[in-house]
Design an enzyme around this catalytic site. Structure first.
Site, mmCIF file in Angstrom:
data_model
loop_
_atom_site.group_PDB
_atom_site.id
_atom_site.type_symbol
_atom_site.label_atom_id
_atom_site.label_comp_id
_atom_site.label_asym_id
_atom_site.label_seq_id
_atom_site.Cartn_x
_atom_site.Cartn_y
_atom_site.Cartn_z
ATOM 1 N N ARG A 93 10.257 2.228 3.521
ATOM 2 C CA ARG A 93 8.855 1.830 3.512
ATOM 3 C C ARG A 93 8.705 0.669 2.531
ATOM 4 N NH1 ARG A 93 3.865 4.058 0.113
ATOM 5 N NH2 ARG A 93 2.181 2.990 1.202
ATOM 6 N N GLU A 113 4.447 9.904 8.364
ATOM 7 C CA GLU A 113 4.922 8.537 8.174
ATOM 8 C C GLU A 113 6.448 8.470 8.174
ATOM 9 O OE1 GLU A 113 2.265 6.052 5.404
ATOM 10 O OE2 GLU A 113 1.852 8.109 4.772
ATOM 11 N N ARG A 139 -8.881 4.343 -7.491
ATOM 12 C CA ARG A 139 -9.242 2.958 -7.176
ATOM 13 C C ARG A 139 -10.709 2.871 -6.806
ATOM 14 N NH1 ARG A 139 -4.493 2.110 -2.857
ATOM 15 N NH2 ARG A 139 -2.877 3.127 -4.096
ATOM 16 N N ASN A 167 10.913 6.200 0.607
ATOM 17 C CA ASN A 167 9.637 5.634 0.168
ATOM 18 C C ASN A 167 9.701 5.558 -1.352
ATOM 19 O OD1 ASN A 167 7.010 5.023 -0.516
ATOM 20 N ND2 ASN A 167 6.071 6.599 0.735
ATOM 21 N N HIS A 180 -1.330 1.181 4.922
ATOM 22 C CA HIS A 180 -1.232 2.473 5.617
ATOM 23 C C HIS A 180 -0.958 2.290 7.112
ATOM 24 C CE1 HIS A 180 -4.057 4.132 2.270
ATOM 25 N NE2 HIS A 180 -2.788 4.402 1.953
#
Length: 399
Positions: A85, A379, A235, A7, A174
């Protein structure tokens, strides 16, 4: 066959070496602050932890450390696949893809949709291909799981040419996490996922919710970019689109500067004026810090609204699932959200909720109430599984 999962971010590489069938993790770690003088890597090899300075601070040096660790445990030759990823796959990818020059070109074409993420993903792919030239490299896309969304969920009410010519639509992110925890929640509830309507909430520094109907995404909170939707660490989530022009004129900022501020200076950090870390904010709110209290309350208010909206997208709701760093560890956030969702039949079991932290998952709803669960996301395992599934399919097709 061992699968290496990567990732790659703009200044970091998270990695793990997994045996998908046995579930064994031989190697995991994080190389961070790449590109700076303080670059370093933290590794755990067969349960033993250590840190390594990366004096050059490059991706190539980070991959050299990973390769050295693989040599150390004697499995480098057994790495048959590398799962990457990739944040944005646009409309082109609804499933993982073997990375060919053509696929890499498609990932590069999505850079305008994810300028903060895809360039780093590409750099990681190229460095990994150089470090592991004999392995099969597979891209697993954050956006792929959401390609099952119907048009009523993914279209914006903007001129049609914006969509047809420029790809302006909602993509969602996601995806690997939402898919993983939905399947795990079905296992915990003892019901086939094909029968379940679930709302999953991935809550970390980045946050999103997803309506998962029969194992398929039918709506989600993030959109064209990961900026849309919930309040996040730094964010803003949803804002009035007119804000960009207004604050650009009032504060003398460029549109790029406004977007950067919404990505990096807003969210929990902007509201609190203190931190983007939920743990720090909960502690500060307990001491009476007004900014921290406001950040927590806005976060919960928006999250509950979005989760209720996801339920409306399915028409029936069988369960709520919390995951991610906040979702797995903040009993306060979960309890506050479930209290607001009493209108949907939610009610928390206080003892079960308090116990579901630091890796403990399970049902946190009161008996007879709408099911609510904490599920630890993985993940890396999901990427490894999807990588191996793709390679098995291709091998079967060639047989």
């Amino acid at each position: 066959m061992w699968t290496l999962v990567l990732n790659c971010g703009s200044s970091s590489v998270k990695f793990a070496l997994l045996d998908v069938q046995g579930g064994q993790v031989r190697l995991s770690g994080l190389a961070e602050r790449l590109g700076s003088a303080g670059a370093s890597a933290r590794l755990e090899v067969d349960g033993v932890r250590r840190a390594v300075d990366l004096r050059g601070g490059s991706y190539a040096e980070a991959f050299a450390v990973i390769a050295g660790a693989l040599d150390e445990v004697g499995v480098r030759a057994g790495v048959g696949a590398v799962g990457h990823r990739v944040v944005h796959g646009g409309e082109r990818f609804s499933a993982p893809a073997l990375i060919t020059p053509e696929v890499l070109a498609e990932i590069r074409a999505c850079v305008p949709l994810a300028p903060l993420h895809n360039p780093a993903n590409i750099a990681g792919i190229e460095a990994a291909q150089a470090a592991f030239p004999d392995a099969a490299h597979v891209a697993v896309f954050d956006t792929a799981f959401h390609q099952s969304m119907p048009e009523v969920a993914f279209r914006y009410a903007v001129p049609g040419d914006w969509y047809r010519q420029h790809g302006v639509r909602r993509y969602g992110f996601h995806g690997t996490s939402h898919a993983f925890v939905a399947a795990r929640a079905a296992d915990l509830l003892g019901r086939p996922i094909s029968e379940l309507n679930l709302v999953t909430a991935h809550l970390g520094n980045g946050c999103s919710v997803c309506a998962v109907q029969g194992g398929r995404s039918v709506d989600t909170s993030m959109g064209l970019t990961p900026l849309e939707g919930l309040v996040m660490g730094t964010r803003s989530g949803d804002v009035d689109p007119g804000l960009h022009d207004y604050i650009a004129r009032q504060a003398g900022l460029s549109l790029s500067e406004v977007t950067a501020a919404l990505n990096r200076e807003s969210g929990l950090l902007g509201l609190s004026g203190l931190s983007n870390d939920m743990r720090e904010l909960e502690e500060a709110a307990g001491r009476g810090h007004p900014g921290a209290r406001l950040a927590l309350d806005v976060f919960v208010h928006r999250l509950a609204k979005q989760m209720a909206g996801m339920a409306a997208a399915m028409g029936r709701l069988d369960g709520l699932v919390f995951t991610g760093g906040i979702g797995e560890n903040s009993a306060w956030v979960r309890g506050a959200v479930l209290a607001r969702l009493a209108v949907l039949g939610a009610r928390v079991d206080e003892a079960a909720n308090a116990a579901a932290v630091r890796g403990q998952s399970g049902v946190i709803s009161a008996p007879g109430a709408l099911a609510a669960l904490v599920v630890n996301t993985n993940e890396e395992l999901m990427i490894a599984q999807q990588t191996q599934d793709l390679l098995a399919e291709q091998k079967g097709a060639q047989a």
